[in-house]
Motif scaffolding. Structure first.
Motif, PDB file in Angstrom:
ATOM      1  N   PHE A 291       0.837  -1.210   0.000  1.00 43.47           N
ATOM      2  CA  PHE A 291       0.000   0.000   0.000  1.00 43.47           C
ATOM      3  C   PHE A 291       0.869   1.255   0.000  1.00 43.47           C
ATOM      4  O   PHE A 291       0.607   2.212  -0.751  1.00 43.47           O
TER       5      PHE A 291
ATOM      6  N   GLY B 230      -8.071   0.530  -1.605  1.00 46.26           N
ATOM      7  CA  GLY B 230      -7.360   1.805  -1.484  1.00 46.26           C
ATOM      8  C   GLY B 230      -6.343   2.003  -2.592  1.00 46.26           C
ATOM      9  O   GLY B 230      -6.210   3.099  -3.153  1.00 46.26           O
ATOM     10  N   ILE B 231      -5.613   0.939  -2.935  1.00 44.03           N
ATOM     11  CA  ILE B 231      -4.605   1.023  -4.001  1.00 44.03           C
ATOM     12  C   ILE B 231      -5.271   1.266  -5.354  1.00 44.03           C
ATOM     13  O   ILE B 231      -4.851   2.132  -6.130  1.00 44.03           O
TER      14      ILE B 231
ATOM     15  N   LYS C  94      -7.677   7.298  -9.665  1.00 43.81           N
ATOM     16  CA  LYS C  94      -8.247   8.579  -9.240  1.00 43.81           C
ATOM     17  C   LYS C  94      -8.410   9.560 -10.388  1.00 43.81           C
ATOM     18  O   LYS C  94      -9.475  10.171 -10.558  1.00 43.81           O
TER      19      LYS C  94
ATOM     20  N   ASN D  10      -8.206   2.526  -5.950  1.00 39.90           N
ATOM     21  CA  ASN D  10      -8.792   3.870  -5.949  1.00 39.90           C
ATOM     22  C   ASN D  10      -7.724   4.928  -6.244  1.00 39.90           C
ATOM     23  O   ASN D  10      -7.966   5.869  -7.012  1.00 39.90           O
ATOM     24  N   HIS D  11      -6.543   4.768  -5.643  1.00 35.39           N
ATOM     25  CA  HIS D  11      -5.458   5.727  -5.869  1.00 35.39           C
ATOM     26  C   HIS D  11      -4.991   5.691  -7.322  1.00 35.39           C
ATOM     27  O   HIS D  11      -4.803   6.746  -7.949  1.00 35.39           O
ATOM     28  N   LEU D  12      -4.809   4.499  -7.872  1.00 39.67           N
ATOM     29  CA  LEU D  12      -4.323   4.365  -9.248  1.00 39.67           C
ATOM     30  C   LEU D  12      -5.359   4.828 -10.269  1.00 39.67           C
ATOM     31  O   LEU D  12      -5.005   5.215 -11.385  1.00 39.67           O
TER      32      LEU D  12
ATOM     33  N   THR E  35       0.727   3.972  -3.064  1.00 38.19           N
ATOM     34  CA  THR E  35      -0.015   5.204  -2.765  1.00 38.19           C
ATOM     35  C   THR E  35       0.867   6.310  -2.196  1.00 38.19           C
ATOM     36  O   THR E  35       0.421   7.454  -2.090  1.00 38.19           O
ATOM     37  N   LYS E  36       2.114   5.947  -1.818  1.00 36.72           N
ATOM     38  CA  LYS E  36       3.050   6.902  -1.185  1.00 36.72           C
ATOM     39  C   LYS E  36       2.432   7.512   0.081  1.00 36.72           C
ATOM     40  O   LYS E  36       2.699   8.657   0.430  1.00 36.72           O
ATOM     41  N   THR E  37       1.593   6.720   0.750  1.00 40.64           N
ATOM     42  CA  THR E  37       0.906   7.172   1.969  1.00 40.64           C
ATOM     43  C   THR E  37       1.047   6.102   3.043  1.00 40.64           C
ATOM     44  O   THR E  37       0.898   4.904   2.755  1.00 40.64           O
TER      45      THR E  37
END
Length: 469
Positions: A283, A438-439, A445, A441-443, A287-289
């Motif tokens: 993750f 989450g991953i 976005k 969704n980030h990719l 996402t760098k988060t």
């Protein structure tokens, strides 16, 4: 004054999670007290009375699975451009398959290093249980058959399985036995998911013509999510009674851990490494988060998964946490999560790899490199075929044991601790599904934002194959 207000706000935001945690620990404490103060063993009927309210909570969650799953998938795919649906689906599938393979490899490495079956005496003291005769090929074919149910309504309440029976001229070779089939109780989740995906694609292809039907499924999804919110507030009490009844039901915890302690610790270590190190690291890379806040917001889903031991039953809670607390786009969560709850079983895959090699070590069955590879592949496939219901891993475990030539009855060697491990591996399954959402969704976005202002008819007209009215 400001600090007091912040603490109050924090408490109110996390009230449900706090109450559910209290329910889990309260169930353990009350269960142990009831065991200690009872002069005789608790009877099945008495345990049933204790479990009644917990079972009602579990049934309410299960009752929401099919409408939520179907409505979520159809509305998510139907409202997306087909090319974007393909991208989101491909990203999710790549993530799911990659993490499942990683989990299996972790399990094999751990069980090979620790060797919990060497010199162990894992006799559970239970009478041998005659398992259902099944072959690996039949299990895999049943998995494919259930992807395409002949009756979608029937798929909501039953699933197909192959039955093999000994012929008149008895032979030990199961592949020479007579073959028939039967439908068994239990939703065919995989078939419903495949039907929902195809229906969503068809609605998207039709453009304006399919819009009324799309709105029906969107409304159904919203209504089901609201009902889910109501049921979630019952989770502290439901989880309390589920855990209490399990504590009363178990035999001697100390004796169980003495016989199977090293195996239990090996599986648990693998699950914690995968769920708390490997998946969060993936993750973070994508996402760098840092994943801590994200995982903290999912705590209600994780506790529900632990209490119910069912990734499908916790699906409504997981989606609620993703959308309300982690701000995941509903088009992603309602597309990715139902599929993840069906095919992404990292915890189950790791457990089945460890369990198969543990039993082989226990029986002093030497395994070649080819056997280990076969276990890896079969454990991965078995985890995909495992229904999101309590202890489904034991059912598919037979398939993995068959790969290394071990009898189905050997499942009884690990059944004493399976009820507890089932809760941990289900929690890790939900961790993997949530981080995957989450991953993805980030990719996705930027593409989702680009679609947000695009009307449905423009989305449809951008596809040259769509049907005009």
């Amino acid at each position: 004054m400001a600090k007091t207000k912040d603490k109050r706000n924090f408490f109110m935001r996390n009230l449900l999670t706090i109450l559910t945690v209290i329910g889990v620990f309260g169930g353990v404490i009350v269960g142990l007290i009831l065991r200690a103060t009872s002069e005789t063993k608790w009877k099945p009927r008495e345990i049933m009375y204790v479990n009644f309210l917990g079972d009602m909570f579990l049934q309410m969650l299960k009752g929401l699975i099919i409408p939520l799953l179907l409505a979520s998938i159809v509305s998510a795919i139907g409202s997306l451009d087909l090319s974007l649906s393909r991208k989101i689906g491909a990203r999710a599938i790549v993530y799911y398959m990659s993490t499942t393979v990683i989990a299996v490899i972790e399990g094999i490495i751990l069980v090979s290093i620790v060797e919990p079956g060497k010199g162990s005496t894992a006799d559970t003291g239970m009478a041998p249980v005659t398992g259902r005769n099944v072959t690996t090929v039949d299990t895999l074919l049943d998995l494919i058959r259930n992807m395409f149910p002949p009756n979608i309504v029937k798929a909501c309440v039953s699933q197909y399985r192959t039955v093999i029976t000994a012929p008149v001229n008895y032979t030990d070779n199961l592949y020479e036995w007579d073959i028939s089939g039967e439908y068994t109780d239990g939703s065919n989740i995989l078939g419903v998911v495949v039907f929902g995906v195809v229906l969503g694609i068809a609605i998207g292809q039709l453009g304006p013509i399919g819009l009324p039907l799309l709105k029906v499924f969107q409304s159904l999804g919203d209504v089901t999510m609201l009902m889910t919110t109501w049921v979630i507030w019952l989770s502290p009490g439901g989880v309390f009674f589920l855990v209490t009844s399990k504590i009363l039901e178990m035999k001697s915890f100390a004796e169980m851990m003495e016989k199977l302690g090293l195996y239990f610790a090996t599986v648990l270590l693998g699950l914690f490494v995968h769920g708390l190190v490997v998946l969060p690291a993936i993750f973070l890379v994508f996402t760098k988060t840092l994943p801590f806040r994200f995982l903290g917001n999912m705590s209600q889903a994780f506790i529900t998964a632990f209490g119910t031991a069912s990734s499908s039953a916790s699906l409504p809670v997981s989606m609620n946490c993703l959308e309300d607390l982690n701000n995941i786009d509903p088009r992603v969560s309602r597309f990715v999560m139902p599929i993840g709850a069906t095919i992404n079983m990292d915890g189950t895959a790791l457990y089945e790899a460890v369990a198969a090699l543990f039993i082989a070590q226990l029986r002093s069955v030497p395994l070649s490199f080819g056997n280990v590879v076969a276990v890896s592949i079969t454990a991965t496939m078995a985890s995909i075929g495992a229904a999101g219901i309590p202890q489904a891993g034991l059912v598919t475990m037979v398939m993995v044991l068959d790969t290394v030539g071990l009898p189905a009855q050997d499942v009884t060697l690990i059944i004493a601790v399976d009820w507890l491990l089932d809760r941990f591996r289900t929690t890790i399954n939900v961790v993997g599904d949530s981080l995957g959402a989450g991953i993805v969704n980030h990719l996705s976005k930027s593409e989702l934002e680009a679609m947000s202002d695009m009307p449905m008819n423009m989305i449809a007209s951008s596809d040259p194959d769509h049907v005009e009215s």
